[in-house]
Design an enzyme around this catalytic site. Structure first.
Site, PDB file in Angstrom:
ATOM      1  N   LYS A 193       0.815  -1.222   0.000  1.00 35.13           N
ATOM      2  CA  LYS A 193       0.000   0.000   0.000  1.00 35.13           C
ATOM      3  C   LYS A 193       0.847   1.270   0.000  1.00 35.13           C
ATOM      4  O   LYS A 193       2.025   1.260   0.360  1.00 35.13           O
ATOM      5  CB  LYS A 193      -1.003  -0.037   1.154  1.00 35.13           C
ATOM      6  CG  LYS A 193      -2.131  -1.017   0.824  1.00 35.13           C
ATOM      7  CD  LYS A 193      -3.308  -0.972   1.750  1.00 35.13           C
ATOM      8  CE  LYS A 193      -4.389  -1.917   1.208  1.00 35.13           C
ATOM      9  NZ  LYS A 193      -5.450  -2.180   2.158  1.00 35.13           N
TER      10      LYS A 193
ATOM     11  N   ARG B 114      -3.891 -10.004   4.798  1.00 36.05           N
ATOM     12  CA  ARG B 114      -4.274 -10.031   3.371  1.00 36.05           C
ATOM     13  C   ARG B 114      -3.073  -9.533   2.571  1.00 36.05           C
ATOM     14  O   ARG B 114      -2.684  -8.381   2.708  1.00 36.05           O
ATOM     15  CB  ARG B 114      -5.502  -9.139   3.181  1.00 36.05           C
ATOM     16  CG  ARG B 114      -6.050  -9.130   1.756  1.00 36.05           C
ATOM     17  CD  ARG B 114      -7.236  -8.185   1.635  1.00 36.05           C
ATOM     18  NE  ARG B 114      -7.784  -8.188   0.299  1.00 36.05           N
ATOM     19  CZ  ARG B 114      -7.300  -7.473  -0.701  1.00 36.05           C
ATOM     20  NH1 ARG B 114      -6.250  -6.690  -0.522  1.00 36.05           N
ATOM     21  NH2 ARG B 114      -7.850  -7.532  -1.898  1.00 36.05           N
TER      22      ARG B 114
HETATM   23  N1  HH2 Z   1      -7.499  -3.715   0.606  1.00 36.68           N
HETATM   24  C1  HH2 Z   1      -7.797  -3.735  -0.707  1.00 36.68           C
HETATM   25  C2  HH2 Z   1      -8.902  -4.442  -1.190  1.00 36.68           C
HETATM   26  N2  HH2 Z   1      -9.658  -5.173  -0.356  1.00 36.68           N
HETATM   27  N3  HH2 Z   1     -10.155  -5.959   1.830  1.00 36.68           N
HETATM   28  C3  HH2 Z   1      -9.862  -5.978   3.133  1.00 36.68           C
HETATM   29  N4  HH2 Z   1     -10.624  -6.703   3.980  1.00 36.68           N
HETATM   30  N5  HH2 Z   1      -8.809  -5.265   3.666  1.00 36.68           N
HETATM   31  C4  HH2 Z   1      -8.001  -4.503   2.876  1.00 36.68           C
HETATM   32  O1  HH2 Z   1      -7.066  -3.852   3.410  1.00 36.68           O
HETATM   33  C5  HH2 Z   1      -8.268  -4.458   1.469  1.00 36.68           C
HETATM   34  C6  HH2 Z   1      -9.381  -5.205   0.968  1.00 36.68           C
HETATM   35  C7  HH2 Z   1      -6.941  -2.951  -1.652  1.00 36.68           C
HETATM   36  O2  HH2 Z   1      -5.894  -3.724  -2.151  1.00 36.68           O
HETATM   37  P1  HH2 Z   1      -5.889  -4.423  -3.588  1.00 36.68           P
HETATM   38  O3  HH2 Z   1      -6.952  -5.467  -3.683  1.00 36.68           O
HETATM   39  O4  HH2 Z   1      -4.520  -4.927  -3.870  1.00 36.68           O
HETATM   40  O5  HH2 Z   1      -6.159  -3.242  -4.607  1.00 36.68           O
HETATM   41  P2  HH2 Z   1      -7.403  -2.802  -5.477  1.00 36.68           P
HETATM   42  O6  HH2 Z   1      -8.496  -2.386  -4.553  1.00 36.68           O
HETATM   43  O7  HH2 Z   1      -6.873  -1.657  -6.303  1.00 36.68           O
HETATM   44  O8  HH2 Z   1      -7.834  -3.965  -6.321  1.00 36.68           O
END
Ligand code: HH2
Length: 266
Positions: free
Chosen positions: A213, A248
């Site tokens: 992040k 995660r």
């Molecule tokens: N962060 C992201 C997405 N989903 N769910 C939970 N429970 N906690 C988190 O911190 C979280 C989440 C964001 O990360 P990522 O999926 O890599 O990115 P994007 O939203 O751009 O797909």
């Protein structure tokens, strides 16, 4: 229901079937590649693979439910044969269909604010990850303000968890997540990690997503999310030291290694 192991931390591997995720956008925007990656995550030691069909990065625009579902459906259907699948969605039709396909966890970054999501949740025995987000992805990073971020996030999670229970959802099914990076400045994210114990105290399993992040980029001065592994591992271990039960992450193999060495030396 998906049971969390009591004696170790669970690893939730991230699989984004999106063209635009901040961390891996486009890498798995192809069904075959996504399924292959999901199987790899299980082989590397993921307890759960979290499949997402809409980016929730800062500034992201929502995607209609039909498009999101067409992205995730074949992937969920294939991966449930290999291990526990979580669906990262805040849309009731997407959650409902993925549960029919055999998903075990609903991961809602909006914290089950939508009554339709609660209705779907009630009709299943899914574990429910309810996350805190200030506002919505399109605007959440434009000057987020809190009095005390940790107590506000904790109170929100506590209230939402109570709401789910008042809708006949068993307490054992609820996981909570402070939502690192969702409507938070660098200082907010650092406070949430260093004072995570104040959220752990609520008694629900705590999920933490720090992987790649932007707050890590800010601390270490690294623009490229894929070059933030060291910082991601360090932040993940801080969360574990402070009581996180589920982490995660994108880099499952490295995370599993770090956790094994960590617990061997406790
Ligand atoms: N962060 C992201 C997405 N989903 N769910 C939970 N429970 N906690 C988190 O911190 C979280 C989440 C964001 O990360 P990522 O999926 O890599 O990115 P994007 O939203 O751009 O797909």
């Amino acid at each position: 229901m998906h049971e969390l192991p009591k004696d170790r931390v669970s690893v939730m591997g991230v699989l984004n079937a999106t063209p635009d995720s901040f961390s891996d956008g486009g890498d798995y925007f192809n069904v075959e590649l996504a399924i292959e990656r999901g199987i790899q995550l299980f082989e590397e030691g993921a307890d759960v693979v979290d499949v997402g069909g809409e980016s929730t990065r800062p500034g992201a625009e929502p995607v209609p439910a039909e498009i999101e579902l067409s992205r995730v459906e074949p992937i969920v259907e294939a991966l449930v044969k290999h291990g526990a699948v979580s669906i990262d969605t805040y849309k009731a039709p997407v959650a409902a269909r993925c549960m029919e396909l055999g998903a075990k966890i609903i991961n809602d970054v909006t914290g089950f604010r939508d009554s339709e999501m609660i209705r779907v949740a009630r009709q299943t025995d899914a574990a429910l990850c309810l996350m805190h987000m200030l506002g919505e992805p399109r605007t959440m990073q434009s000057n987020p303000v809190y009095g005390d971020v940790v107590s506000e996030v904790r109170d929100y999670l506590d209230e939402q968890a109570e709401t789910l229970q008042s809708e006949q959802i068993a307490r054992e099914r609820i996981w909570i997540d402070p939502g690192i990076g969702f409507g938070k400045t660098l200082d907010h994210n650092l406070s949430l990690l260093s004072r995570l114990g104040e959220i752990v105290c609520l008694g629900y399993p705590v999920v933490v997503g720090v992987s790649r992040k932007s707050f890590i980029g800010k601390v270490v001065g690294e623009e490229d999310p894929k070059r933030r592994l060291g910082g991601s591992i360090s932040a993940m271990l801080r969360a574990v030291a402070n009581g996180a039960r589920v982490v995660r992450v994108h880099d499952v193999r490295e995370t599993v290694q770090a956790l094994k060495v960590w617990s061997a030396t406790c």
